[in-house]
Design an enzyme around this catalytic site. Structure first.
Site, mmCIF file in Angstrom:
data_model
loop_
_atom_site.group_PDB
_atom_site.id
_atom_site.type_symbol
_atom_site.label_atom_id
_atom_site.label_comp_id
_atom_site.label_asym_id
_atom_site.label_seq_id
_atom_site.Cartn_x
_atom_site.Cartn_y
_atom_site.Cartn_z
ATOM 1 N N GLY A 39 0.831 -1.198 0.000
ATOM 2 C CA GLY A 39 0.000 0.000 0.000
ATOM 3 C C GLY A 39 0.862 1.243 0.000
ATOM 4 O O GLY A 39 2.018 1.207 0.444
ATOM 5 N N GLN A 55 2.947 10.053 1.255
ATOM 6 C CA GLN A 55 4.251 9.371 1.339
ATOM 7 C C GLN A 55 5.171 9.721 0.178
ATOM 8 O O GLN A 55 6.375 9.525 0.276
ATOM 9 C CB GLN A 55 4.048 7.842 1.378
ATOM 10 N N CYS A 64 5.828 -0.018 7.576
ATOM 11 C CA CYS A 64 5.450 1.093 6.718
ATOM 12 C C CYS A 64 6.652 1.495 5.881
ATOM 13 O O CYS A 64 7.773 1.539 6.390
ATOM 14 C CB CYS A 64 5.005 2.265 7.589
ATOM 15 N N LEU A 65 6.427 1.778 4.605
ATOM 16 C CA LEU A 65 7.523 2.166 3.718
ATOM 17 C C LEU A 65 8.180 3.474 4.171
ATOM 18 O O LEU A 65 9.319 3.744 3.825
ATOM 19 C CB LEU A 65 7.009 2.323 2.279
ATOM 20 N N HIS A 67 -4.487 1.353 7.438
ATOM 21 C CA HIS A 67 -3.132 1.928 7.481
ATOM 22 C C HIS A 67 -3.011 3.098 6.495
ATOM 23 O O HIS A 67 -2.499 4.165 6.839
ATOM 24 C CB HIS A 67 -2.111 0.821 7.155
ATOM 25 N N GLU A 68 -3.503 2.891 5.259
ATOM 26 C CA GLU A 68 -3.405 3.959 4.244
ATOM 27 C C GLU A 68 -4.299 5.135 4.596
ATOM 28 O O GLU A 68 -3.933 6.291 4.390
ATOM 29 C CB GLU A 68 -3.730 3.423 2.846
ATOM 30 N N HIS A 87 -2.574 7.417 6.884
ATOM 31 C CA HIS A 87 -1.641 8.333 6.214
ATOM 32 C C HIS A 87 -2.371 9.585 5.724
ATOM 33 O O HIS A 87 -1.831 10.688 5.781
ATOM 34 C CB HIS A 87 -0.989 7.650 5.002
HETATM 35 ZN ZN LIG Z 1 2.599 3.392 5.702
#
Ligand SMILES: [Zn+2]
Length: 169
Positions: A45, A50, A92-93, A134-135, A138
């Site tokens: 995701g 991000q 998380c990225l 999660h997204e 963000h």
């Molecule tokens: Zn994330």
């Protein structure tokens, strides 16, 4: 085109994103770039903040692009329903190298626009429910660390600060 993924410490990650007014060619390019960047990372995701764009756009694909029909593009998403609770590890990225157990809803129903501007419904349980929540976070300026209890969160943040000082973040 691949876009650089911002890491914890960048202020865009902690600010609520704005709704998309209309799907312009720029938004379509953003969506394409986000999908490419998510697959390259690889991640399941990615949210627009991000990659430094404070708009309410997210992409999710649990198959990492390996199976058709599992890519969801979510523009201006909203929850229709959230229920239950699951506890699993996630990462998380934007916080690479760190994982933690986070409480998430077990099932969610989301309404969003797709890349053509059409409204669609996505229903997710287990990992998909987790990824969608999660997204969403963000888009509201929250990282999974913000869902942790104090001590656990502080421990990870301290380690990241140390890496930042050493120029390794
Ligand atoms: Zn994330």
């Amino acid at each position: 085109m691949l876009r650089p993924i911002l890491r914890l410490g960048d202020s865009i990650l902690s600010e609520p994103a704005r709704a998309v007014g209309e799907i312009t060619p720029e938004i379509e390019t953003l969506i394409d770039d986000m999908i490419e960047t998510m697959y390259a990372a690889p991640g399941i995701g990615l949210a627009a903040p991000q990659v430094g764009v404070p708009l309410r756009v997210a992409v999710v694909d649990l198959s990492l692009g390996k199976r058709g029909g599992e890519l969801f593009t979510l523009v201006n998403p909203e929850f229709v329903e959230r229920e239950g609770m699951q506890l699993e590890e996630e990462g998380c990225l934007s916080v690479p190298g760190f994982n933690a157990t986070v409480a998430r809803p077990a099932r969610v129903i989301v309404r969003a626009l797709d890349r053509t501007g059409a409204s669609h419904i996505v229903e997710g349980t287990n990992l998909l429910a987790r990824a969608l929540q999660h997204e969403f976070d963000h888009l509201d300026g929250l990282l999974f660390l913000d869902r942790l209890r104090g001590i656990k969160r502080d421990l990870i943040v301290r380690r990241i600060r140390k890496m930042q000082r050493a120029g390794r973040w």
